[in-house]
Scaffold this motif. Structure first.
Motif, PDB file in Angstrom:
ATOM      1  N   MET A  72      -5.219   6.308  -9.978  1.00  0.00           N
ATOM      2  CA  MET A  72      -5.521   4.897  -9.767  1.00  0.00           C
ATOM      3  C   MET A  72      -6.204   4.631  -8.433  1.00  0.00           C
ATOM      4  O   MET A  72      -7.107   3.806  -8.348  1.00  0.00           O
ATOM      5  N   VAL A  73      -5.794   5.322  -7.360  1.00  0.00           N
ATOM      6  CA  VAL A  73      -6.389   5.063  -6.045  1.00  0.00           C
ATOM      7  C   VAL A  73      -7.856   5.502  -6.010  1.00  0.00           C
ATOM      8  O   VAL A  73      -8.632   5.011  -5.193  1.00  0.00           O
ATOM      9  N   ASN A  74      -8.234   6.392  -6.902  1.00  0.00           N
ATOM     10  CA  ASN A  74      -9.628   6.829  -6.992  1.00  0.00           C
ATOM     11  C   ASN A  74     -10.443   6.020  -7.985  1.00  0.00           C
ATOM     12  O   ASN A  74     -11.617   6.325  -8.210  1.00  0.00           O
ATOM     13  N   ASP A  75      -9.846   4.994  -8.568  1.00  0.00           N
ATOM     14  CA  ASP A  75     -10.526   4.140  -9.543  1.00  0.00           C
ATOM     15  C   ASP A  75     -10.978   2.856  -8.835  1.00  0.00           C
ATOM     16  O   ASP A  75     -10.146   2.033  -8.454  1.00  0.00           O
ATOM     17  N   PRO A  76     -12.291   2.659  -8.665  1.00  0.00           N
ATOM     18  CA  PRO A  76     -12.767   1.471  -7.936  1.00  0.00           C
ATOM     19  C   PRO A  76     -12.479   0.143  -8.643  1.00  0.00           C
ATOM     20  O   PRO A  76     -12.562  -0.904  -8.008  1.00  0.00           O
ATOM     21  N   THR A  77     -12.095   0.174  -9.914  1.00  0.00           N
ATOM     22  CA  THR A  77     -11.699  -1.082 -10.571  1.00  0.00           C
ATOM     23  C   THR A  77     -10.264  -1.465 -10.183  1.00  0.00           C
ATOM     24  O   THR A  77      -9.866  -2.606 -10.353  1.00  0.00           O
ATOM     25  N   VAL A  78      -9.503  -0.509  -9.650  1.00  0.00           N
ATOM     26  CA  VAL A  78      -8.133  -0.780  -9.199  1.00  0.00           C
ATOM     27  C   VAL A  78      -8.138  -1.193  -7.735  1.00  0.00           C
ATOM     28  O   VAL A  78      -7.588  -2.220  -7.360  1.00  0.00           O
ATOM     29  N   VAL A  79      -8.762  -0.352  -6.877  1.00  0.00           N
ATOM     30  CA  VAL A  79      -8.783  -0.612  -5.439  1.00  0.00           C
ATOM     31  C   VAL A  79     -10.149  -0.199  -4.888  1.00  0.00           C
ATOM     32  O   VAL A  79     -10.752   0.759  -5.367  1.00  0.00           O
ATOM     33  N   SER A  80     -10.612  -0.928  -3.893  1.00  0.00           N
ATOM     34  CA  SER A  80     -11.978  -0.735  -3.385  1.00  0.00           C
ATOM     35  C   SER A  80     -12.200   0.584  -2.669  1.00  0.00           C
ATOM     36  O   SER A  80     -13.324   1.079  -2.631  1.00  0.00           O
ATOM     37  N   ALA A  81     -11.155   1.173  -2.074  1.00  0.00           N
ATOM     38  CA  ALA A  81     -11.361   2.398  -1.293  1.00  0.00           C
ATOM     39  C   ALA A  81     -10.109   3.261  -1.291  1.00  0.00           C
ATOM     40  O   ALA A  81      -9.001   2.755  -1.126  1.00  0.00           O
ATOM     41  N   ASN A  82     -10.309   4.550  -1.464  1.00  0.00           N
ATOM     42  CA  ASN A  82      -9.250   5.530  -1.239  1.00  0.00           C
ATOM     43  C   ASN A  82      -9.407   6.007   0.206  1.00  0.00           C
ATOM     44  O   ASN A  82     -10.365   6.698   0.527  1.00  0.00           O
ATOM     45  N   ILE A  83      -8.476   5.618   1.060  1.00  0.00           N
ATOM     46  CA  ILE A  83      -8.559   5.979   2.479  1.00  0.00           C
ATOM     47  C   ILE A  83      -7.558   7.083   2.829  1.00  0.00           C
ATOM     48  O   ILE A  83      -7.308   7.342   4.004  1.00  0.00           O
ATOM     49  N   LEU A  84      -6.995   7.732   1.812  1.00  0.00           N
ATOM     50  CA  LEU A  84      -5.936   8.712   2.023  1.00  0.00           C
ATOM     51  C   LEU A  84      -6.438  10.146   1.984  1.00  0.00           C
ATOM     52  O   LEU A  84      -7.454  10.444   1.347  1.00  0.00           O
ATOM     53  N   GLN A  85      -5.695  11.021   2.626  1.00  0.00           N
ATOM     54  CA  GLN A  85      -5.872  12.464   2.550  1.00  0.00           C
ATOM     55  C   GLN A  85      -4.754  13.005   1.654  1.00  0.00           C
ATOM     56  O   GLN A  85      -3.719  12.349   1.493  1.00  0.00           O
ATOM     57  N   PRO A  86      -4.919  14.201   1.094  1.00  0.00           N
ATOM     58  CA  PRO A  86      -3.866  14.743   0.215  1.00  0.00           C
ATOM     59  C   PRO A  86      -2.478  14.751   0.849  1.00  0.00           C
ATOM     60  O   PRO A  86      -1.477  14.464   0.177  1.00  0.00           O
ATOM     61  N   GLU A  87      -2.392  15.036   2.145  1.00  0.00           N
ATOM     62  CA  GLU A  87      -1.078  15.104   2.803  1.00  0.00           C
ATOM     63  C   GLU A  87      -0.431  13.735   3.002  1.00  0.00           C
ATOM     64  O   GLU A  87       0.731  13.646   3.411  1.00  0.00           O
ATOM     65  N   ASP A  88      -1.147  12.651   2.710  1.00  0.00           N
ATOM     66  CA  ASP A  88      -0.595  11.303   2.866  1.00  0.00           C
ATOM     67  C   ASP A  88       0.347  10.902   1.742  1.00  0.00           C
ATOM     68  O   ASP A  88       1.020   9.868   1.840  1.00  0.00           O
ATOM     69  N   VAL A  89       0.385  11.681   0.672  1.00  0.00           N
ATOM     70  CA  VAL A  89       1.293  11.395  -0.454  1.00  0.00           C
ATOM     71  C   VAL A  89       2.213  12.606  -0.610  1.00  0.00           C
ATOM     72  O   VAL A  89       1.743  13.718  -0.854  1.00  0.00           O
ATOM     73  N   GLN A  90       3.508  12.368  -0.448  1.00  0.00           N
ATOM     74  CA  GLN A  90       4.472  13.477  -0.453  1.00  0.00           C
ATOM     75  C   GLN A  90       5.696  13.115  -1.280  1.00  0.00           C
ATOM     76  O   GLN A  90       6.085  11.956  -1.357  1.00  0.00           O
ATOM     77  N   ILE A  91       6.287  14.144  -1.864  1.00  0.00           N
ATOM     78  CA  ILE A  91       7.586  13.988  -2.516  1.00  0.00           C
ATOM     79  C   ILE A  91       8.617  14.520  -1.532  1.00  0.00           C
ATOM     80  O   ILE A  91       8.574  15.686  -1.138  1.00  0.00           O
ATOM     81  N   LEU A  92       9.516  13.637  -1.098  1.00  0.00           N
ATOM     82  CA  LEU A  92      10.551  13.983  -0.128  1.00  0.00           C
ATOM     83  C   LEU A  92      11.914  13.884  -0.804  1.00  0.00           C
ATOM     84  O   LEU A  92      12.016  13.406  -1.931  1.00  0.00           O
ATOM     85  N   ARG A  93      12.967  14.285  -0.108  1.00  0.00           N
ATOM     86  CA  ARG A  93      14.322  14.176  -0.649  1.00  0.00           C
ATOM     87  C   ARG A  93      15.161  13.283   0.255  1.00  0.00           C
ATOM     88  O   ARG A  93      15.041  13.326   1.471  1.00  0.00           O
ATOM     89  N   SER A  94      15.986  12.475  -0.393  1.00  0.00           N
ATOM     90  CA  SER A  94      16.970  11.673   0.317  1.00  0.00           C
ATOM     91  C   SER A  94      18.277  11.847  -0.429  1.00  0.00           C
ATOM     92  O   SER A  94      18.424  11.354  -1.553  1.00  0.00           O
TER      93      SER A  94
END
Length: 176
Positions: A72-94
């Motif tokens: 979705m973040v790479n779809d310009p109909t959803v959002v105008s710009a993907n400003i993220l790098q791969p390391e900006d999205v992480q699965i963490l544990r709590s």
């Protein structure tokens, strides 16, 4: 391992979303708001208690949420710009639960306003306190003007570099 998330609260840099029923589409308003303000982290699989403390909740399939987010973040109909790098999205544990953490930086002038849908005037948000607010038209126009100024400066810098390169070539060939 202890659950350290309880010491945090939602604020102008942290947004918690349960995401128990799947991908929360309200995430995009927060993405826009963080990108247009100071940046922040969106936590999927995190709920807010009555005392405003945060706690993790089970996610059905964290990797599926991550994959859907990237689509979705790479779809310009959803959002105008993907400003993220791969390391900006992480699965963490709590504790026993997985959390999807999306670290949204402040967008550079080149990308602001970051907006959802196709219209910057209705899809641009900013962050104030715990809330995402639609930007007033004059703020969007100011960001669009700043974006144009960035493009003009970039163009002029490229022209200056080309000219200095041509001068170098001419002066070098003159000395032969």
């Amino acid at each position: 391992r202890p659950n350290h998330i309880a010491r945090y609260r939602e604020n102008n840099r942290i947004e918690a979303k349960k995401a128990a029923g799947g991908f929360p589409h309200s995430l995009w308003e927060t993405y826009s708001a963080f990108a247009n303000t100071l940046g922040g982290v969106i936590l999927l699989g995190v709920a807010e208690g009555a005392d405003k403390s945060l706690y993790s909740v089970p996610l059905f399939d964290p990797q599926e949420l991550v994959d859907e987010f990237w689509d979705m973040v790479n779809d310009p109909t959803v959002v105008s710009a993907n400003i993220l790098q791969p390391e900006d999205v992480q699965i963490l544990r709590s504790g026993k639960n997985a959390i999807v953490a999306i670290f949204v930086p402040r967008a550079s002038q080149k990308y602001r306003p970051v907006y959802i849908g196709g219209d910057p005037y209705t899809g641009t948000y900013y962050r104030r306190g715990e809330g995402d607010w639609r930007c007033p038209r004059h703020e969007v126009e100011a960001m669009l003007q700043d974006q144009k100024m960035h493009e003009i400066h970039f163009y002029l810098n490229c022209q200056d570099q080309r000219k200095s390169g041509m001068i170098f070539i001419l002066s070098w060939s003159d000395s032969l």
